[in-house]
Write a protein that holds these residues in place. Sequence first.
Motif, short mmCIF file in Angstrom:
data_model
loop_
_atom_site.label_atom_id
_atom_site.label_comp_id
_atom_site.label_asym_id
_atom_site.label_seq_id
_atom_site.Cartn_x
_atom_site.Cartn_y
_atom_site.Cartn_z
N LEU A 132 0.85 -1.18 0.00
CA LEU A 132 0.00 0.00 0.00
C LEU A 132 0.89 1.24 0.00
O LEU A 132 1.72 1.40 0.89
CB LEU A 132 -0.90 0.00 1.24
CG LEU A 132 -1.70 1.27 1.53
CD1 LEU A 132 -2.67 1.59 0.40
CD2 LEU A 132 -2.46 1.12 2.86
N SER A 180 -8.32 0.44 3.89
CA SER A 180 -7.72 -0.34 2.80
C SER A 180 -7.67 -1.82 3.12
O SER A 180 -7.88 -2.66 2.23
CB SER A 180 -6.28 0.17 2.54
OG SER A 180 -6.29 1.49 2.06
N HIS A 236 -4.34 -0.47 -2.92
CA HIS A 236 -2.88 -0.49 -3.09
C HIS A 236 -2.30 0.91 -3.31
O HIS A 236 -1.10 1.10 -3.10
CB HIS A 236 -2.50 -1.40 -4.25
CG HIS A 236 -2.92 -2.82 -4.05
ND1 HIS A 236 -2.27 -3.67 -3.20
CD2 HIS A 236 -3.96 -3.53 -4.58
CE1 HIS A 236 -2.87 -4.86 -3.21
NE2 HIS A 236 -3.88 -4.80 -4.04
#
Length: 461
Positions: free
Chosen positions: A374, A446, A423
């Motif tokens: 990420l 995320s 990502h």
Amino acid sequence: MSASSTNNNYDGWISRTFSSDSTQQATSNTHLEDNKERMSDKIRPTRLVLHLDINETILLGDDAGGDSTSDSIQKMLAKSAFCQVPSNTDLDWDNTQQLEPTHWWDDQKIGQETSMPPLYTGWEWPPNTCPYYRTKFQKYSKEFVSESTEEEAVTKEPGHQPHHGKIYKPIWEECQRLLSSVDTSPAAQASMRRHPHLLPAFYHILDYLQGLQQSTASTTTATATSTPPPVTLVFRTFGTDIQEVVQWVTEYAKEQDYPWLQIGPSQLFQGRWKELEENNDSNGNNDKPNTAIYQLWDLAETHVVAKDEDEILKLLNSGTIFGIRDDYNYWKKYKWLPTAGKPVWIPTTAATTTASSSSSNYVEEEPGVFCHHLLFDDNIHNLPDDGIACIRQQQQEQPATDSTKFTTVDASIMHGGEYQGIHLKRVPTVEPVLNPKWYIEQIEHSRVLLQEKLMKQVPKD
């Protein structure tokens, strides 16, 4: 145009949605919250590889470069202050550098406001708008609200009209106040006094990662040497600031007794794209990145440390903290295309530090740990021809071997929901300045999105 504000702490200051997508965004947020409970017994094991840009992501201001903290805050606000793009203009929505805006995105005329137009930090740009920073007035961004350290040089220009964003002075002042302290620990406070350009939010990230290190380690049995650490932090920059920043981080790590956070010269690398073939058109022009692989060199570029992306992933799985100075010249050569920017890898095999023919693919019935890369960066844009991050998708070689290859995801889909938010995460810097826990909230978000994605890819019985 109607703006929808969702900032409870600074009501009316920030909008993250516009009227046409506010219902969809609210539905999506509710869906994610509901899924946390529903997915609790189906959570796929993951490990986080967190990539952090430095300038205007975790750091504001550059005294050596001539940017004071005040200048940087004003530029930061100019990037989130949206203006109208007249419907009768011939300018494309992503090519507004010649525009001299007259109105903010909420229809108020610049210089004649009766209230503060909300800043906009959403991913999708509202129709017929663009950031003030992407107009002809970008050169005034350091004095967007008030006097700049470089004002003498700028204001001598004939016809200059400075301080278009003076209506945002309350936000500017609040940002300066919030950047002067951090509430995490005495060590963080001492570090900020030594290094005042680091965001308080950065120290919250480090404490959050420390918690992940401890909680994951306490539930993981130390077995094979191929088991990677629970979290890896990777600094990513095009600049020369990386050595200075990691020195600051190591100082803080020693004071906090965070041994995993200490970083030395052997953990710093120079990234380089290596082109494998030419992609010239019929006229011999070469304006798009060629087929290429990414390599890591030592910082002095005397030898290759990781000759391909398989080796890079194994390297990043072998430790807890690294720094990469990415290939700015390559990005510049291809005129800031995302496909020539900082690579972010999406592996399709379990996280290991050594090659293994038994590595599980993430769609198998009993998969291994999925490595979640990420990247946070302020220069990730919702534009196909302008952005700093390049998604590299891992593919198994056919016939199946231990080798894999990585291919670049097409720029036209790179910023879609498949990758953006999972990502890649754009950093509207005003968000973590006003909310020091913003990064933690986005990381958690995320991770939920990733679990949803992985669940969809597991074959049904």
